[in-house]
Design a protein around this motif. Structure first.
Motif, PDB file in Angstrom:
ATOM      1  N   THR A 145      23.067  35.236  58.371  1.00  0.00           N
ATOM      2  CA  THR A 145      23.474  33.871  58.718  1.00  0.00           C
ATOM      3  C   THR A 145      24.351  33.878  59.967  1.00  0.00           C
ATOM      4  N   THR A 146      25.298  34.799  60.014  1.00  0.00           N
ATOM      5  CA  THR A 146      26.168  34.914  61.184  1.00  0.00           C
ATOM      6  C   THR A 146      25.373  35.348  62.406  1.00  0.00           C
ATOM      7  N   ALA A 147      24.468  36.302  62.236  1.00  0.00           N
ATOM      8  CA  ALA A 147      23.651  36.782  63.355  1.00  0.00           C
ATOM      9  C   ALA A 147      22.824  35.648  63.952  1.00  0.00           C
ATOM     10  N   HIS A 148      22.222  34.824  63.090  1.00  0.00           N
ATOM     11  CA  HIS A 148      21.423  33.695  63.572  1.00  0.00           C
ATOM     12  C   HIS A 148      22.292  32.673  64.296  1.00  0.00           C
ATOM     13  N   ALA A 149      23.467  32.403  63.775  1.00  0.00           N
ATOM     14  CA  ALA A 149      24.368  31.442  64.425  1.00  0.00           C
ATOM     15  C   ALA A 149      24.800  31.954  65.805  1.00  0.00           C
ATOM     16  N   LEU A 150      25.112  33.246  65.893  1.00  0.00           N
ATOM     17  CA  LEU A 150      25.505  33.823  67.182  1.00  0.00           C
ATOM     18  C   LEU A 150      24.356  33.752  68.180  1.00  0.00           C
ATOM     19  N   ALA A 151      23.142  34.064  67.732  1.00  0.00           N
ATOM     20  CA  ALA A 151      21.972  34.012  68.608  1.00  0.00           C
ATOM     21  C   ALA A 151      21.697  32.581  69.078  1.00  0.00           C
ATOM     22  N   GLU A 152      21.773  31.626  68.170  1.00  0.00           N
ATOM     23  CA  GLU A 152      21.558  30.223  68.543  1.00  0.00           C
ATOM     24  C   GLU A 152      22.591  29.772  69.571  1.00  0.00           C
ATOM     25  N   ASN A 153      23.840  30.161  69.370  1.00  0.00           N
ATOM     26  CA  ASN A 153      24.893  29.797  70.308  1.00  0.00           C
ATOM     27  C   ASN A 153      24.631  30.400  71.685  1.00  0.00           C
ATOM     28  N   LEU A 154      24.261  31.678  71.716  1.00  0.00           N
ATOM     29  CA  LEU A 154      23.976  32.331  72.990  1.00  0.00           C
ATOM     30  C   LEU A 154      22.793  31.687  73.695  1.00  0.00           C
ATOM     31  N   LEU A 155      21.724  31.422  72.981  1.00  0.00           N
ATOM     32  CA  LEU A 155      20.550  30.792  73.603  1.00  0.00           C
ATOM     33  C   LEU A 155      20.892  29.420  74.162  1.00  0.00           C
ATOM     34  N   ALA A 156      21.622  28.627  73.414  1.00  0.00           N
ATOM     35  CA  ALA A 156      22.002  27.295  73.890  1.00  0.00           C
ATOM     36  C   ALA A 156      22.866  27.393  75.133  1.00  0.00           C
ATOM     37  N   ARG A 157      23.832  28.275  75.107  1.00  0.00           N
ATOM     38  CA  ARG A 157      24.744  28.454  76.245  1.00  0.00           C
ATOM     39  C   ARG A 157      23.997  28.955  77.481  1.00  0.00           C
ATOM     40  N   ALA A 158      23.195  29.985  77.301  1.00  0.00           N
ATOM     41  CA  ALA A 158      22.532  30.624  78.432  1.00  0.00           C
ATOM     42  C   ALA A 158      21.448  29.741  79.045  1.00  0.00           C
ATOM     43  N   LEU A 159      20.601  29.189  78.216  1.00  0.00           N
ATOM     44  CA  LEU A 159      19.465  28.448  78.760  1.00  0.00           C
ATOM     45  C   LEU A 159      19.866  27.091  79.296  1.00  0.00           C
ATOM     46  N   THR A 160      20.889  26.475  78.751  1.00  0.00           N
ATOM     47  CA  THR A 160      21.367  25.205  79.284  1.00  0.00           C
ATOM     48  C   THR A 160      22.058  25.416  80.620  1.00  0.00           C
ATOM     49  N   ALA A 161      22.934  26.402  80.678  1.00  0.00           N
ATOM     50  CA  ALA A 161      23.726  26.633  81.888  1.00  0.00           C
ATOM     51  C   ALA A 161      22.870  27.131  83.048  1.00  0.00           C
TER      52      ALA A 161
END
Length: 91
Positions: A62-78
């Motif tokens: 659950t934590t791994a998925h949350a971290l990955a989702e956060n990174l993808l959102a941050r990286a691809l948006t920016a």
């Protein structure tokens, strides 16, 4: 370390290539912070999209998925101004 699978789609309709997959890898590394726990990322073109496996240091899926989702959102948006859409696959 846990593996998290995700998919990235280029919403511009550009062909999915190995070069595009490498760019997505580079963008993820450029935006990852120590808090994301990213240890390794693998991106490959796959039928009009980019298949990702992110290896994340986390205490559970659950934590791994949350971290990955956060990174993808941050990286691809920016970095890509909305050119890519990403989805993390359920564990």
């Amino acid at each position: 370390m846990l593996a998290v699978r995700a998919t990235v789609v280029d919403t511009s309709g550009a062909p999915t290539t190995t070069a595009a997959a490498r760019i997505v890898e580079d963008v993820l590394w450029a935006h990852a912070t120590p808090e994301h726990g990213l240890e390794h990322v693998r991106a490959v073109p796959d039928r009009g999209r980019i298949a990702l496996v992110l290896f994340v240091r986390a205490d559970g899926p659950t934590t791994a998925h949350a971290l990955a989702e956060n990174l993808l959102a941050r990286a691809l948006t920016a970095a890509t101004a909305g050119r890519y859409a990403a989805a993390v696959h359920p564990h």
